[in-house]
Design a protein around this motif. Sequence first.
Motif, PDB file in Angstrom:
ATOM      1  N   PRO A 117       6.943  -1.864   1.255  1.00  0.00           N
ATOM      2  CA  PRO A 117       7.547  -3.022   0.618  1.00  0.00           C
ATOM      3  C   PRO A 117       8.596  -2.624  -0.417  1.00  0.00           C
ATOM      4  O   PRO A 117       8.573  -1.512  -0.937  1.00  0.00           O
ATOM      5  CB  PRO A 117       6.360  -3.751  -0.023  1.00  0.00           C
ATOM      6  N   ALA A 118       9.491  -3.580  -0.690  1.00  0.00           N
ATOM      7  CA  ALA A 118      10.663  -3.321  -1.507  1.00  0.00           C
ATOM      8  C   ALA A 118      10.327  -2.743  -2.881  1.00  0.00           C
ATOM      9  O   ALA A 118      11.119  -1.971  -3.436  1.00  0.00           O
ATOM     10  CB  ALA A 118      11.492  -4.603  -1.653  1.00  0.00           C
ATOM     11  N   MET A 135      17.072 -10.064   4.958  1.00  0.00           N
ATOM     12  CA  MET A 135      15.849 -10.606   4.373  1.00  0.00           C
ATOM     13  C   MET A 135      14.628  -9.760   4.692  1.00  0.00           C
ATOM     14  O   MET A 135      13.531 -10.280   4.871  1.00  0.00           O
ATOM     15  CB  MET A 135      15.616 -12.041   4.854  1.00  0.00           C
ATOM     16  N   THR A 136      14.841  -8.448   4.780  1.00  0.00           N
ATOM     17  CA  THR A 136      13.710  -7.560   4.997  1.00  0.00           C
ATOM     18  C   THR A 136      13.011  -7.292   3.670  1.00  0.00           C
ATOM     19  O   THR A 136      13.548  -7.575   2.605  1.00  0.00           O
ATOM     20  CB  THR A 136      14.179  -6.202   5.560  1.00  0.00           C
ATOM     21  N   ASN A 137      11.821  -6.724   3.764  1.00  0.00           N
ATOM     22  CA  ASN A 137      11.059  -6.378   2.562  1.00  0.00           C
ATOM     23  C   ASN A 137      11.329  -4.909   2.215  1.00  0.00           C
ATOM     24  O   ASN A 137      10.430  -4.081   2.182  1.00  0.00           O
ATOM     25  CB  ASN A 137       9.565  -6.614   2.821  1.00  0.00           C
ATOM     26  N   ALA A 160       8.224  -4.473   8.195  1.00  0.00           N
ATOM     27  CA  ALA A 160       8.940  -5.001   7.034  1.00  0.00           C
ATOM     28  C   ALA A 160      10.446  -4.860   7.113  1.00  0.00           C
ATOM     29  O   ALA A 160      11.143  -5.233   6.185  1.00  0.00           O
ATOM     30  CB  ALA A 160       8.436  -4.297   5.769  1.00  0.00           C
ATOM     31  N   PRO A 197      15.731  -7.487  -0.693  1.00  0.00           N
ATOM     32  CA  PRO A 197      15.446  -8.629   0.189  1.00  0.00           C
ATOM     33  C   PRO A 197      16.481  -9.749   0.115  1.00  0.00           C
ATOM     34  O   PRO A 197      16.826 -10.348   1.133  1.00  0.00           O
ATOM     35  CB  PRO A 197      14.082  -9.109  -0.310  1.00  0.00           C
TER      36      PRO A 197
END
Lengths: 265, 265, 265
Positions: free
Chosen positions: B188-189, B219-221, B115, B213
Amino acid sequence: MDEQVIKKVVEDVLKKVGIEQKEENKANRGEPVITNPGLTEFVGTALGDTIGLVIANVDASLHEKMGIDPKYRSIGIIGGRTGAGPQIMAADEAVKATNTEVVAIELPRDTKGGAGHGNLIIFGAEEVSDARRAVEVALKELRRTFGDVYVNEAGHLEFQYTARASYALQKAFGAPLGKAFGLIVGAPAAIGVLCCDTAVKAAEVEVIGYASPAKGTSMTNEAILSISGDSGAVRQAIIAAREVGLKLLSTLGEAPKSLSGEPYI
Amino acid sequence: MDEQVIKKVVEDVLKKVGIEQKEENKANRGEPVITNPGLTEFVGTALGDTIGLVIANVDASLHEKMGIDPKYRSIGIIGGRTGAGPQIMAADEAVKATNTEVVAIELPRDTKGGAGHGNLIIFGAEEVSDARRAVEVALKELRRTFGDVYVNEAGHLEFQYTARASYALQKAFGAPLGKAFGLIVGAPAAIGVLCCDTAVKAAEVEVIGYASPAKGTSMTNEAILSISGDSGAVRQAIIAAREVGLKLLSTLGEAPKSLSGEPYI
Amino acid sequence: MDEQVIKKVVEDVLKKVGIEQKEENKANRGEPVITNPGLTEFVGTALGDTIGLVIANVDASLHEKMGIDPKYRSIGIIGGRTGAGPQIMAADEAVKATNTEVVAIELPRDTKGGAGHGNLIIFGAEEVSDARRAVEVALKELRRTFGDVYVNEAGHLEFQYTARASYALQKAFGAPLGKAFGLIVGAPAAIGVLCCDTAVKAAEVEVIGYASPAKGTSMTNEAILSISGDSGAVRQAIIAAREVGLKLLSTLGEAPKSLSGEPYI
């Protein structure tokens, strides 16, 4: 004795292959799972490695950095590794059913090595009970909204439909409020383009938006069409696109499977 | 005889399953590995599929295209598939210990389908020996800085702490020089957001930056918080965030494991 | 009897390990595959999970949203999960051989969890037969252009060469028309940087462009060099970079393998 030999061999092989027999993420099999880790902020988990959380009173310094309207003391959060369409659709039902607003929809490039997006969606609320309720509704909706997400080893297809778009769909796609709305996603993007073309030829619908790797996506390998219009026409367009998409994606791998096992459109 | 049967069966099965029993990337087990492929530019490898290289005299045409300050004839390079925090922290120690400058920190969307980010970090130096030394120090630090990176099948958590930030942390995060610095990352974010909120509530720290994100990440999570302040407060904030993060990430999969096996905070 | 035991155990283990013995995507083994799913739009599939499609008459509303020059009623589409270089090179041969134009080259962050790009390339044509022909030529070229793409578990290397660049390479990289062109890609980007430096030092070539995670790529973990010049010099530069790249990537994993098994440079 043979049985014993077999048992021992199976064990040996598994050890050698290095595969630990994991308990699979239960949420990824379907219904929301609520195994509270002992935190009041935890609401539950669901398909797509989605987690639902709530913060009753966001710390002031963070609140400001997040750019959330100050009137929302409380926030609800859903975020997953896989999906974006399913979670936005679920959030749309959540805002219909609760006294909340969708204050942020952020779409990472994710799907765990897949071709699409993950998501981070934040509900703003004046009362924490409203934020929690929105998250609960969204998590519960996910099983349905993952119904028309089809995946194989080469890519994915995603179809969403609602007879009446609300604020989450307006925020994410510019969907006209109260009208039927449809979403068509194909990956790799080449397949998506043909799905989009099929949809708009199949029925009289209004094209709201078209997104592709270089514009409107987070550099995903998807082509995405959002449509609006008469409820029957929107459904017809989606069903036509789905038929073509399933055929095309099958040429690159196995027959794509519904992630929840229960298509809803 | 049973033993022979078992041995043969294990072999047969492994062959059939198609699993070659690979020698795992040694560097990913820990200490830097230096198996020189016969190139003077090669320095070593380390955790996170990180490689360290040095170029004594960058070709003029490339030097210009890379936008590096002309005074740095020599460059040191570290780059990996997994991490960014660990490598930036390691680079920070490297600039403290050597006569080099961090001239570029580039963060691809990577982690091999995970991620988060990968990284490409470039040290500028007037002498090649300085560039090489910086790369050596950074590679050696990586085992430590991967200590509080926790991973499971659903996401990752990352915590970094230093009592005294130097130029790499200033360049990457705007960290005040010479002050304690902390980094909190959750993916995850959604999990990251709660980690961030927990951190700022746990101690009196200054929020330097927040990334998610759609802004500040590639644009990573992930949700990422960088903090500064009193050394004890920064540690306390990180430890509180780590406790919450580990609980939350566990709800989506197995108990997250430290990548190096040796947490340092 | 032993044989029976073995057979049963193999079955048991495979079941337990949860590995279904899948028929692998045939296209990913080499030649284009044309198993028409019963759609006139389908042309074929090829390496890299690439699919080739054609639309005789793009729907007007979609045509406009896609931003394609109205004079091209028909479009040909190739798109894959892995590659970008190979598909752009293949498209370049296709435009040389047909009456089409490359109207779009979009590069998602992809490679199925790898470090690089996927692709979506669209040919515009006035006649559908031209669009179809372009897609056919491109799919056929892919086996060759994947020849110098080398992959292992840690990253990839990619080398492309043509004696005479045409319109696809001009559009994608600004390659001078009719001149020799070369492309050098290394991932993780640290390895790519050294490949690029090696190339420009090995021969007198003109650097057209340099791309890295933060600029010129879709946030991939790659360093990319595009070069032009005398045909012999361009080849020499590429071959030198390939030698260094293969050595470096080997330090992070197994010996990298050509994706098609047939290097062409």
